[in-house]
Design a protein around this motif. Structure first.
Motif, mmCIF file in Angstrom:
data_model
loop_
_atom_site.group_PDB
_atom_site.id
_atom_site.type_symbol
_atom_site.label_atom_id
_atom_site.label_comp_id
_atom_site.label_asym_id
_atom_site.label_seq_id
_atom_site.Cartn_x
_atom_site.Cartn_y
_atom_site.Cartn_z
ATOM 1 N N TYR A 41 9.184 -66.594 37.000
ATOM 2 C CA TYR A 41 9.700 -65.243 37.770
ATOM 3 C C TYR A 41 11.125 -65.079 38.071
ATOM 4 O O TYR A 41 11.297 -66.390 39.197
ATOM 5 C CB TYR A 41 8.629 -64.712 38.864
ATOM 6 C CG TYR A 41 8.755 -63.530 39.694
ATOM 7 C CD1 TYR A 41 8.447 -62.309 38.926
ATOM 8 C CD2 TYR A 41 9.696 -63.249 40.756
ATOM 9 C CE1 TYR A 41 8.870 -61.019 39.710
ATOM 10 C CE2 TYR A 41 9.917 -62.343 41.167
ATOM 11 C CZ TYR A 41 9.488 -61.092 41.073
ATOM 12 O OH TYR A 41 9.823 -59.692 41.442
ATOM 13 N N ASP A 43 14.812 -62.864 38.813
ATOM 14 C CA ASP A 43 15.712 -61.496 38.720
ATOM 15 C C ASP A 43 14.790 -60.162 38.642
ATOM 16 O O ASP A 43 14.939 -59.269 37.891
ATOM 17 C CB ASP A 43 16.532 -61.664 37.539
ATOM 18 C CG ASP A 43 17.695 -62.284 37.696
ATOM 19 O OD1 ASP A 43 18.201 -62.891 38.846
ATOM 20 O OD2 ASP A 43 18.240 -62.953 36.436
ATOM 21 N N LYS A 45 11.690 -60.198 37.140
ATOM 22 C CA LYS A 45 11.090 -60.157 35.711
ATOM 23 C C LYS A 45 10.124 -61.229 35.919
ATOM 24 O O LYS A 45 10.379 -62.383 36.246
ATOM 25 C CB LYS A 45 12.067 -60.236 34.948
ATOM 26 C CG LYS A 45 13.109 -59.187 34.732
ATOM 27 C CD LYS A 45 14.022 -59.226 33.340
ATOM 28 C CE LYS A 45 14.993 -58.141 33.293
ATOM 29 N NZ LYS A 45 16.173 -58.376 34.687
ATOM 30 N N TYR A 47 7.652 -63.796 33.377
ATOM 31 C CA TYR A 47 7.690 -64.359 32.077
ATOM 32 C C TYR A 47 6.355 -64.980 31.828
ATOM 33 O O TYR A 47 5.947 -65.723 32.726
ATOM 34 C CB TYR A 47 8.994 -64.934 31.590
ATOM 35 C CG TYR A 47 10.026 -64.115 31.702
ATOM 36 C CD1 TYR A 47 10.564 -63.587 30.284
ATOM 37 C CD2 TYR A 47 10.866 -63.994 32.924
ATOM 38 C CE1 TYR A 47 11.694 -62.679 30.454
ATOM 39 C CE2 TYR A 47 12.080 -63.371 32.819
ATOM 40 C CZ TYR A 47 12.530 -62.728 31.586
ATOM 41 O OH TYR A 47 13.749 -61.990 31.613
ATOM 42 N N GLN A 60 8.089 -61.285 28.251
ATOM 43 C CA GLN A 60 8.172 -60.639 29.478
ATOM 44 C C GLN A 60 7.072 -59.625 29.563
ATOM 45 O O GLN A 60 6.856 -58.718 28.929
ATOM 46 C CB GLN A 60 9.680 -59.816 29.431
ATOM 47 C CG GLN A 60 9.874 -59.352 31.090
ATOM 48 C CD GLN A 60 11.062 -58.461 31.178
ATOM 49 O OE1 GLN A 60 11.997 -58.331 30.021
ATOM 50 N NE2 GLN A 60 11.403 -57.548 31.892
ATOM 51 N N ASP A 62 4.876 -56.701 32.360
ATOM 52 C CA ASP A 62 5.021 -55.840 33.658
ATOM 53 C C ASP A 62 4.274 -56.487 34.697
ATOM 54 O O ASP A 62 3.167 -56.999 34.676
ATOM 55 C CB ASP A 62 4.629 -54.590 33.391
ATOM 56 C CG ASP A 62 5.048 -53.580 34.307
ATOM 57 O OD1 ASP A 62 4.298 -53.750 35.462
ATOM 58 O OD2 ASP A 62 5.784 -52.663 34.170
ATOM 59 N N GLU A 63 5.175 -56.668 35.882
ATOM 60 C CA GLU A 63 4.535 -57.199 36.929
ATOM 61 C C GLU A 63 3.594 -56.865 37.584
ATOM 62 O O GLU A 63 2.699 -57.035 38.402
ATOM 63 C CB GLU A 63 5.578 -57.741 37.886
ATOM 64 C CG GLU A 63 6.427 -56.974 38.644
ATOM 65 C CD GLU A 63 7.487 -57.143 39.722
ATOM 66 O OE1 GLU A 63 7.009 -57.725 40.718
ATOM 67 O OE2 GLU A 63 8.619 -56.924 39.246
ATOM 68 N N ILE A 69 6.444 -56.369 27.494
ATOM 69 C CA ILE A 69 7.526 -55.341 27.818
ATOM 70 C C ILE A 69 8.362 -55.892 26.439
ATOM 71 O O ILE A 69 8.963 -54.948 25.711
ATOM 72 C CB ILE A 69 8.408 -55.807 29.284
ATOM 73 C CG1 ILE A 69 7.550 -55.222 30.173
ATOM 74 C CG2 ILE A 69 9.686 -54.871 28.788
ATOM 75 C CD1 ILE A 69 8.256 -55.393 31.533
ATOM 76 N N ARG A 70 8.573 -57.037 26.356
ATOM 77 C CA ARG A 70 9.387 -57.626 25.120
ATOM 78 C C ARG A 70 8.856 -59.193 24.785
ATOM 79 O O ARG A 70 8.323 -59.896 25.667
ATOM 80 C CB ARG A 70 10.810 -57.781 25.584
ATOM 81 C CG ARG A 70 11.352 -58.347 26.547
ATOM 82 C CD ARG A 70 12.704 -57.957 26.969
ATOM 83 N NE ARG A 70 13.510 -58.483 26.133
ATOM 84 C CZ ARG A 70 14.413 -59.650 26.620
ATOM 85 N NH1 ARG A 70 13.907 -60.386 27.519
ATOM 86 N NH2 ARG A 70 15.095 -60.266 25.676
ATOM 87 N N LYS A 114 19.336 -68.665 30.747
ATOM 88 C CA LYS A 114 18.499 -67.745 31.284
ATOM 89 C C LYS A 114 19.265 -66.091 30.698
ATOM 90 O O LYS A 114 18.743 -65.248 30.457
ATOM 91 C CB LYS A 114 18.637 -67.545 32.817
ATOM 92 C CG LYS A 114 17.605 -68.211 33.544
ATOM 93 C CD LYS A 114 17.724 -68.125 34.947
ATOM 94 C CE LYS A 114 16.617 -68.764 35.734
ATOM 95 N NZ LYS A 114 16.841 -68.399 37.275
ATOM 96 N N GLU A 118 17.377 -63.162 28.735
ATOM 97 C CA GLU A 118 17.277 -61.837 29.152
ATOM 98 C C GLU A 118 18.037 -60.778 28.231
ATOM 99 O O GLU A 118 17.785 -59.469 28.220
ATOM 100 C CB GLU A 118 18.138 -61.640 30.514
ATOM 101 C CG GLU A 118 17.256 -62.486 31.498
ATOM 102 C CD GLU A 118 18.102 -62.273 33.135
ATOM 103 O OE1 GLU A 118 17.307 -61.504 33.893
ATOM 104 O OE2 GLU A 118 19.025 -62.951 33.376
#
Length: 287
Positions: A41, A43, A45, A47, A60, A62-63, A69-70, A114, A118
């Protein structure tokens, strides 16, 4: 003595509850990441990645909902047995270190920038290869003490924690966080009475949290404080059982001074889930 029994039962119940860590279910994870094995985790986001034999991808998610998401492909990597991930200021590290039979000679941690993760959907990774300084007999055995599923980025090094099936200890090893071939140095052993499957370092509170479960799938976290370079377990280790039953908890990631995400993988009748816990390690409090 019989008159003491109600009090002793009460004391046992109170002590058991105090040693439990309250856990909140955030979301059920989708089938795309049902084999979640590591978390990171940063920024804002979150993963994750799947474990052995799946695609060499980082997802990635959604928290709040757990939805993907991707997905990001690591073009020059293979997912032989990805088991954990962690991050520092510039990089994310993905640990291909699962070694159930104790005979692997290709242990590797992939390092990705990173900024690449991203911004791009396809990236390449650096290779950090290593062998353990005290593992000289690579004889194949079932459920080896040389299995490992947990890493942290710590003080410009990487720490690997073993998942020792037979002794239920965890041994800590340190290696440089730079590409190349390295020898992992032993820096402490602790009898955890369980199987360590994930780790994270919280720089704000200066503690390491280990996640794992017992042989009977009872999940736990262990707080490691007072670490020293020559002995990671030189200080205090406090283990708490999570207040969820029969779960194969795999990943853990720092999300604030007193907040952590955990993930569990799909296992027979148990769903893959995303959880959160709050601790009281830092006066900054959780948000």
């Amino acid at each position: 003595m019989p008159a003491m029994l109600p009090f002793l039962v009460y004391l046992w119940i109170v002590t058991s509850l105090q040693l439990q860590q309250p856990t909140r279910l955030v979301a059920k994870l989708p089938s795309q990441v049902k084999e979640t094995s590591g978390l990171a985790y940063f920024d804002g986001k979150l993963y994750t990645h799947n474990d052995s034999g799946r695609k060499a991808q980082i997802y990635q998610i959604d928290e709040k909902t757990g939805e993907v998401i991707r997905a990001v492909d690591i073009l020059n990597a293979e997912n032989r047995d990805w088991e954990d991930m962690d991050e520092d200021t510039d990089y994310v590290y993905i640990a291909d270190i699962g070694n159930t039979f104790g005979d692997r000679e290709d242990l590797v941690i992939y390092r990705v920038a990173k900024t690449d993760l991203e911004r791009q959907s396809e990236i390449t990774a650096d290779r950090i290869e290593f062998t353990y300084e005290d593992h000289t007999d690579l004889k194949r055995v079932g459920r080896s003490d040389w299995d490992a599923e947990a890493i942290v980025a710590f003080n410009d090094q990487l720490l690997v924690f073993t998942k020792s099936w037979r002794t239920e200890t965890t041994r800590a090893y340190t290696i440089p966080n730079s590409p190349g071939k390295h020898t992992a140095s032993h820096v402490g052993t602790f009898t955890i009475n369980g199987l360590v499957t994930g780790a994270t370092y919280n720089a704000e509170s200066d503690v390491i949290y280990l996640s794992g479960y017992s042989q009977l799938l009872q999940p736990f976290v262990a707080r490691v404080s007072g670490m020293k370079a020559e002995d990671i377990f030189a200080g205090e280790v406090r283990k708490k059982r999570l207040d969820i039953n029969f779960s194969q908890v795999e990943g853990i990631a720092t999300a604030g001074p007193n907040r952590y995400y955990l993930s569990s993988e799909n296992f027979t009748a148990f769903d893959a889930n995303l959880y959160m816990i709050d601790t009281e390690d830092s006066s900054a409090g959780s948000n």
